[in-house]
Design an enzyme around this catalytic site. Sequence first.
Site, short mmCIF file in Angstrom:
data_model
loop_
_atom_site.label_atom_id
_atom_site.label_comp_id
_atom_site.label_asym_id
_atom_site.label_seq_id
_atom_site.Cartn_x
_atom_site.Cartn_y
_atom_site.Cartn_z
N ARG A 25 0.81 -1.22 0.00
CA ARG A 25 0.00 0.00 0.00
C ARG A 25 0.84 1.27 0.00
NH1 ARG A 25 -5.36 -0.38 0.54
NH2 ARG A 25 -6.14 -2.47 0.26
N ARG A 29 -2.63 6.33 0.03
CA ARG A 29 -2.91 6.38 1.46
C ARG A 29 -2.10 7.37 2.26
NH1 ARG A 29 -3.93 0.62 4.25
NH2 ARG A 29 -6.11 0.43 3.75
N ARG A 38 -5.79 12.74 -5.30
CA ARG A 38 -7.03 12.03 -4.97
C ARG A 38 -8.18 13.01 -4.73
NH1 ARG A 38 -10.65 9.76 -3.79
NH2 ARG A 38 -11.02 7.87 -2.60
N ASP A 75 -6.45 -2.04 -8.05
CA ASP A 75 -7.09 -2.72 -6.92
C ASP A 75 -7.35 -4.17 -7.31
OD1 ASP A 75 -8.33 -1.62 -4.18
OD2 ASP A 75 -9.40 -3.40 -4.84
N TYR A 151 -15.23 -11.38 -1.80
CA TYR A 151 -15.91 -10.12 -2.18
C TYR A 151 -17.09 -10.37 -3.09
CZ TYR A 151 -12.38 -7.32 0.13
OH TYR A 151 -11.59 -6.73 1.09
O1 CP3 Z 1 0.19 0.61 -3.00
C1 CP3 Z 1 -0.28 -0.47 -3.37
O2 CP3 Z 1 -0.22 -1.49 -2.68
C2 CP3 Z 1 -0.92 -0.54 -4.75
C3 CP3 Z 1 -2.31 -0.31 -4.82
C4 CP3 Z 1 -3.30 -1.24 -4.14
C5 CP3 Z 1 -4.58 -0.79 -3.72
N1 CP3 Z 1 -5.30 -1.85 -3.29
C6 CP3 Z 1 -5.04 0.60 -3.79
C7 CP3 Z 1 -6.12 1.03 -2.91
C8 CP3 Z 1 -3.26 -2.62 -3.89
C9 CP3 Z 1 -2.11 -3.59 -4.09
C10 CP3 Z 1 -4.54 -3.00 -3.37
C11 CP3 Z 1 -4.92 -4.38 -3.04
C12 CP3 Z 1 -6.14 -4.63 -2.30
N2 CP3 Z 1 -7.37 -4.04 -2.44
C13 CP3 Z 1 -6.28 -5.65 -1.32
C14 CP3 Z 1 -5.19 -6.59 -0.91
C15 CP3 Z 1 -4.25 -5.97 0.04
C16 CP3 Z 1 -4.73 -5.90 1.48
O3 CP3 Z 1 -4.83 -4.78 1.99
O4 CP3 Z 1 -5.00 -6.93 2.05
C17 CP3 Z 1 -7.62 -5.61 -0.84
C18 CP3 Z 1 -8.21 -6.50 0.23
C19 CP3 Z 1 -8.29 -4.60 -1.58
C20 CP3 Z 1 -9.72 -4.19 -1.46
C21 CP3 Z 1 -9.85 -2.80 -0.97
N3 CP3 Z 1 -9.52 -1.67 -1.71
C22 CP3 Z 1 -10.33 -2.34 0.28
C23 CP3 Z 1 -10.78 -3.25 1.40
C24 CP3 Z 1 -10.29 -0.94 0.27
C25 CP3 Z 1 -10.82 0.04 1.30
C26 CP3 Z 1 -10.00 0.17 2.50
C27 CP3 Z 1 -8.62 0.75 2.25
O5 CP3 Z 1 -7.72 -0.04 2.08
O6 CP3 Z 1 -8.46 1.97 2.27
C28 CP3 Z 1 -9.73 -0.55 -0.98
C29 CP3 Z 1 -9.47 0.83 -1.43
C30 CP3 Z 1 -8.09 1.16 -1.85
N4 CP3 Z 1 -7.32 0.42 -2.69
C31 CP3 Z 1 -7.37 2.33 -1.51
C32 CP3 Z 1 -6.14 2.27 -2.16
C33 CP3 Z 1 -5.04 3.28 -2.16
C34 CP3 Z 1 -7.89 3.47 -0.65
C35 CP3 Z 1 -8.81 4.28 -1.49
C36 CP3 Z 1 -8.65 5.77 -1.38
O7 CP3 Z 1 -7.63 6.35 -1.85
O8 CP3 Z 1 -9.59 6.37 -0.87
#
Ligand code: CP3
Length: 339
Positions: A25, A29, A38, A75, A151
């Site tokens: 991540r 973030r 964003r 994602d 999911y």
């Molecule tokens: O930096 C990185 O790792 C690359 C980008 C990346 C994102 N999601 C961007 C993202 C990666 C590799 C993921 C994978 C992902 N997405 C997973 C597996 C990793 C883990 O955390 O276990 C999962 C379970 C998801 C599903 C997901 N996406 C959730 C549950 C959420 C909401 C909660 C959160 O993490 O903030 C997301 C949103 C998401 N995906 C964000 C980002 C940067 C946050 C969205 C925002 O900017 O508002």
Amino acid sequence: MLKNDLIVRTIKGETVERPPVWVMRQAGRILPEYLEIRRSLSGFKELVTTPELAAEVTVQPVDILGVDAAIIFSDILVIPEAMGLPYEMVEGRGPFFPETVKSSSDVEKLSIAEGKELTYVYDAIRHTRNTLDGRVPVIGFAGAPFTILCYMIEGKGSKTFNNARRWLHAEPELSHKLLDKITESTINYLKAQASAGVSLYQVFDSWAGVLSEALYREFCIPYLERIAEAMGELPGIVFAKGAHFAMRDLLSTSYRAVGLDWTMEPQQYRESFPDKVLQGNFDPCTLYASEEVVVERTKEMLSKFGSSNHIVNLGHGVYPDTDWRKVKLFIDTVKAHNY
Ligand code: CP3
């Protein structure tokens, strides 16, 4: 040609001067520069589907934090969408699927993604590579079939994913059919990422920890192995959060590297699997400690993994309210370490 190919050499088992470091991540973030982009957009999906912007936020942690690899900004939920189940990202809440998989006809209706549905991801990879100009490699990724099934059935996040787990027990054949379709889609997707130029990939099994050893053996390992075999020479990392019960099975798969979360001790796996590359496993909450403690704990972690076959990472994604300077301190401490 890559100027920094440390992570590629490490995952191939070569001798390296220090361990490579990246952070789950990292793209998104925590960086003020990310949050600014964003805020200027309608939402998360606009960022994911606009290749120039996705590439920009992918490169930010390379410039600002100095990580040894970029992970493409996307994602894991793009796969259900490509198969016919669109997702929404609800501000401050997380993912939501207006439609979920509830019956055998729902499974039938899902298509196997051919890969071309997700052209915006491959374009983002190409843009990223152009911008990086060989500074560091790009990591591709996908969700593990079981985590994607979670999911698709649950439709949103959950602590227990009991509806998904219920399916494994109540509808085992249908569950296998669904996992099979997700696996084929994932292989097509990762192969297209490889063609666009990723140097390695990670499979995220974020919800592995809700299963048991027996369920993991039946519903996860065979599909994960099929993906690794289909990817051939492209080195892969499998990360199954919370799956203590499955670590030995995972270490016996064809993935070159296995991720450890922060509750797992590297030594026991290092002894039985000396040739496997281990990734991890700094507790992301340690980044809330003082600078002295961050440095000390980082050094402790490095010594636990020994002096080879280690990709440094956190034990799970960095939390959104973490001070990015502490993340940089963690990275700088690793980079100052010499084997
Ligand atoms: O930096 C990185 O790792 C690359 C980008 C990346 C994102 N999601 C961007 C993202 C990666 C590799 C993921 C994978 C992902 N997405 C997973 C597996 C990793 C883990 O955390 O276990 C999962 C379970 C998801 C599903 C997901 N996406 C959730 C549950 C959420 C909401 C909660 C959160 O993490 O903030 C997301 C949103 C998401 N995906 C964000 C980002 C940067 C946050 C969205 C925002 O900017 O508002």
